[in-house]
Motif scaffolding. Structure first.
Motif, PDB file in Angstrom:
ATOM      1  N   ALA A 281      22.299  59.898  83.932  1.00  0.00           N
ATOM      2  CA  ALA A 281      20.853  59.974  84.146  1.00  0.00           C
ATOM      3  C   ALA A 281      20.239  58.588  84.326  1.00  0.00           C
ATOM      4  CB  ALA A 281      20.184  60.702  82.978  1.00  0.00           C
ATOM      5  N   ALA A 282      20.810  57.585  83.648  1.00  0.00           N
ATOM      6  CA  ALA A 282      20.306  56.217  83.756  1.00  0.00           C
ATOM      7  C   ALA A 282      20.836  55.507  85.007  1.00  0.00           C
ATOM      8  CB  ALA A 282      20.692  55.425  82.505  1.00  0.00           C
ATOM      9  N   GLY A 283      21.717  56.176  85.758  1.00  0.00           N
ATOM     10  CA  GLY A 283      22.261  55.595  86.982  1.00  0.00           C
ATOM     11  C   GLY A 283      23.378  54.595  86.760  1.00  0.00           C
ATOM     12  N   ARG A 284      23.932  54.570  85.553  1.00  0.00           N
ATOM     13  CA  ARG A 284      25.007  53.605  85.269  1.00  0.00           C
ATOM     14  C   ARG A 284      26.386  54.116  85.658  1.00  0.00           C
ATOM     15  NH1 ARG A 284      21.277  52.382  81.033  1.00  0.00           N
ATOM     16  NH2 ARG A 284      22.164  53.964  79.650  1.00  0.00           N
ATOM     17  N   ILE A 285      26.545  55.435  85.778  1.00  0.00           N
ATOM     18  CA  ILE A 285      27.801  55.983  86.283  1.00  0.00           C
ATOM     19  C   ILE A 285      27.473  56.937  87.425  1.00  0.00           C
ATOM     20  CG2 ILE A 285      29.087  55.698  84.132  1.00  0.00           C
ATOM     21  CD1 ILE A 285      28.767  58.675  83.577  1.00  0.00           C
ATOM     22  N   ALA A 286      28.415  57.055  88.341  1.00  0.00           N
ATOM     23  CA  ALA A 286      28.177  57.862  89.536  1.00  0.00           C
ATOM     24  C   ALA A 286      28.208  59.352  89.240  1.00  0.00           C
ATOM     25  CB  ALA A 286      29.212  57.525  90.605  1.00  0.00           C
ATOM     26  N   GLY A 287      28.991  59.761  88.264  1.00  0.00           N
ATOM     27  CA  GLY A 287      29.048  61.185  87.986  1.00  0.00           C
ATOM     28  C   GLY A 287      30.072  61.519  86.931  1.00  0.00           C
ATOM     29  N   ILE A 288      30.002  62.741  86.476  1.00  0.00           N
ATOM     30  CA  ILE A 288      30.997  63.306  85.575  1.00  0.00           C
ATOM     31  C   ILE A 288      31.308  64.693  86.104  1.00  0.00           C
ATOM     32  CG2 ILE A 288      30.399  62.010  83.495  1.00  0.00           C
ATOM     33  CD1 ILE A 288      28.693  64.353  82.602  1.00  0.00           C
ATOM     34  N   GLY A 289      32.539  65.122  85.971  1.00  0.00           N
ATOM     35  CA  GLY A 289      32.863  66.452  86.463  1.00  0.00           C
ATOM     36  C   GLY A 289      34.348  66.720  86.439  1.00  0.00           C
ATOM     37  N   SER A 290      34.724  67.752  87.134  1.00  0.00           N
ATOM     38  CA  SER A 290      36.114  68.190  87.190  1.00  0.00           C
ATOM     39  C   SER A 290      36.919  67.296  88.128  1.00  0.00           C
ATOM     40  CB  SER A 290      36.183  69.632  87.683  1.00  0.00           C
ATOM     41  OG  SER A 290      35.804  69.680  89.057  1.00  0.00           O
ATOM     42  N   LEU A 291      38.213  67.492  88.131  1.00  0.00           N
ATOM     43  CA  LEU A 291      39.071  66.733  89.049  1.00  0.00           C
ATOM     44  C   LEU A 291      38.750  67.074  90.504  1.00  0.00           C
ATOM     45  CD1 LEU A 291      42.428  66.917  87.113  1.00  0.00           C
ATOM     46  CD2 LEU A 291      40.965  64.924  87.435  1.00  0.00           C
ATOM     47  N   THR A 292      38.436  68.319  90.766  1.00  0.00           N
ATOM     48  CA  THR A 292      38.068  68.710  92.126  1.00  0.00           C
ATOM     49  C   THR A 292      36.813  67.970  92.569  1.00  0.00           C
ATOM     50  OG1 THR A 292      39.088  70.883  91.889  1.00  0.00           O
ATOM     51  CG2 THR A 292      37.412  70.660  93.601  1.00  0.00           C
ATOM     52  N   GLU A 293      35.827  67.903  91.687  1.00  0.00           N
ATOM     53  CA  GLU A 293      34.595  67.177  92.014  1.00  0.00           C
ATOM     54  C   GLU A 293      34.872  65.693  92.214  1.00  0.00           C
ATOM     55  OE1 GLU A 293      31.449  70.016  89.648  1.00  0.00           O
ATOM     56  OE2 GLU A 293      32.652  68.585  88.523  1.00  0.00           O
ATOM     57  N   TYR A 294      35.745  65.128  91.397  1.00  0.00           N
ATOM     58  CA  TYR A 294      36.107  63.720  91.550  1.00  0.00           C
ATOM     59  C   TYR A 294      36.798  63.489  92.896  1.00  0.00           C
ATOM     60  CZ  TYR A 294      38.377  59.257  90.908  1.00  0.00           C
ATOM     61  OH  TYR A 294      38.817  57.970  91.094  1.00  0.00           O
ATOM     62  N   ALA A 295      37.726  64.362  93.259  1.00  0.00           N
ATOM     63  CA  ALA A 295      38.425  64.211  94.535  1.00  0.00           C
ATOM     64  C   ALA A 295      37.441  64.240  95.701  1.00  0.00           C
ATOM     65  CB  ALA A 295      39.481  65.308  94.689  1.00  0.00           C
ATOM     66  N   ARG A 296      36.469  65.126  95.640  1.00  0.00           N
ATOM     67  CA  ARG A 296      35.442  65.171  96.689  1.00  0.00           C
ATOM     68  C   ARG A 296      34.640  63.873  96.715  1.00  0.00           C
ATOM     69  NH1 ARG A 296      33.815  70.618  94.638  1.00  0.00           N
ATOM     70  NH2 ARG A 296      35.289  72.019  95.616  1.00  0.00           N
ATOM     71  N   TYR A 297      34.298  63.378  95.540  1.00  0.00           N
ATOM     72  CA  TYR A 297      33.495  62.152  95.423  1.00  0.00           C
ATOM     73  C   TYR A 297      34.182  60.967  96.086  1.00  0.00           C
ATOM     74  CZ  TYR A 297      31.564  57.989  93.192  1.00  0.00           C
ATOM     75  OH  TYR A 297      31.039  56.746  92.957  1.00  0.00           O
ATOM     76  N   ILE A 298      35.503  60.853  95.902  1.00  0.00           N
ATOM     77  CA  ILE A 298      36.202  59.697  96.467  1.00  0.00           C
ATOM     78  C   ILE A 298      36.714  59.962  97.884  1.00  0.00           C
ATOM     79  CG2 ILE A 298      36.877  58.801  94.211  1.00  0.00           C
ATOM     80  CD1 ILE A 298      39.731  59.839  94.801  1.00  0.00           C
ATOM     81  N   GLY A 299      36.476  61.168  98.395  1.00  0.00           N
ATOM     82  CA  GLY A 299      36.896  61.468  99.760  1.00  0.00           C
ATOM     83  C   GLY A 299      38.385  61.727  99.905  1.00  0.00           C
ATOM     84  N   PHE A 300      38.996  62.212  98.843  1.00  0.00           N
ATOM     85  CA  PHE A 300      40.444  62.517  98.892  1.00  0.00           C
ATOM     86  C   PHE A 300      40.594  63.888  99.533  1.00  0.00           C
ATOM     87  CE2 PHE A 300      44.539  63.623  96.650  1.00  0.00           C
ATOM     88  CZ  PHE A 300      45.309  62.704  97.353  1.00  0.00           C
ATOM     89  N   ASP A 301      40.622  63.917 100.859  1.00  0.00           N
ATOM     90  CA  ASP A 301      40.555  65.178 101.577  1.00  0.00           C
ATOM     91  C   ASP A 301      41.839  65.987 101.527  1.00  0.00           C
ATOM     92  OD1 ASP A 301      42.056  63.566 103.223  1.00  0.00           O
ATOM     93  OD2 ASP A 301      40.761  63.752 104.964  1.00  0.00           O
ATOM     94  N   GLN A 302      42.915  65.404 101.028  1.00  0.00           N
ATOM     95  CA  GLN A 302      44.158  66.187 100.892  1.00  0.00           C
ATOM     96  C   GLN A 302      44.062  67.177  99.741  1.00  0.00           C
ATOM     97  OE1 GLN A 302      47.518  63.607 100.420  1.00  0.00           O
ATOM     98  NE2 GLN A 302      46.899  62.283 102.079  1.00  0.00           N
ATOM     99  N   PHE A 303      43.130  66.956  98.848  1.00  0.00           N
ATOM    100  CA  PHE A 303      43.054  67.745  97.615  1.00  0.00           C
ATOM    101  C   PHE A 303      42.210  68.980  97.808  1.00  0.00           C
ATOM    102  CE2 PHE A 303      41.693  67.960  93.016  1.00  0.00           C
ATOM    103  CZ  PHE A 303      42.939  68.328  92.558  1.00  0.00           C
TER     104      PHE A 303
END
Length: 187
Positions: A165-187
């Motif tokens: 909420a303070a903008g200090r981290i980009a996000g929290i979530g599942s591994l699937t959400e993380y893979a989407r965040y970093i653009g790991f399109d193989q996942f």
């Protein structure tokens, strides 16, 4: 199982990624690689047949142990990324160079305080790193190295939500959400 099947199905229906080691939870350093892969297939197929089909292409190595032969065997079984337990944050180039079968993570357990887990996040923030934090079991008290107090987990999630909420981290979530965040399109 660390969790009963009713709760496992509920977590899956809620959208949690479900992955497992193998049916015996035995490291390849104890079993043969062939036996490990058989256990992996049996466990994966059990999840699939029960309708839990998200993240069957992800594998957390039992006790974090792996070698190139095991990684290749899992890749041949359709695993697209795997997690170790080498207790560190990591830089995004790890992914850029194809090391998706050796993803590092941090492990919650009775040897880690709430302050330590929060420190992993603030360290990742300050160094612009990613951190994957995993836990096996959350209970009233942390009785062993794979159990963390449920109250600490709740406080940790509150901390992460506040950091987001303070903008200090980009996000929290599942591994699937993380893979989407970093653009790991193989996942």
């Amino acid at each position: 199982l660390f969790i009963n099947e009713t709760d496992l199905n509920a977590l899956s229906a809620y959208g949690h990624d479900i992955a497992s080691h193998n049916e015996t939870n035995t490291s390849f350093t104890i079993a043969t690689i062939a036996a490990y892969l058989t256990g992996f297939r049996n466990c994966r197929d059990w999840h699939y047949n029960a309708g839990r089909r998200s993240r069957l292409d992800y594998h957390p190595y039992v006790q974090g142990a792996y070698n190139p032969e095991l990684s290749a065997g899992l890749a041949a079984e359709g695993v697209k990324w795997a997690r170790t337990v080498n207790d560190r944050n990591f830089e995004r180039p790890l992914w850029d160079y194809g090391y998706h079968m050796q993803m590092p993570s941090r492990s919650l357990g009775n040897v880690n305080s709430l302050a330590t887990a929060q420190g992993w996040v603030t360290q990742a923030e300050s160094r612009q790193q990613d951190v994957i934090i995993m836990g096996h079991e959350f209970a009233a008290t942390a009785a062993n190295s794979t159990t963390w107090a449920a109250s600490d987990m709740a406080s940790f999630l509150d901390f992460c939500i506040a950091e987001r909420a303070a903008g200090r981290i980009a996000g929290i979530g599942s591994l699937t959400e993380y893979a989407r965040y970093i653009g790991f399109d193989q996942f």
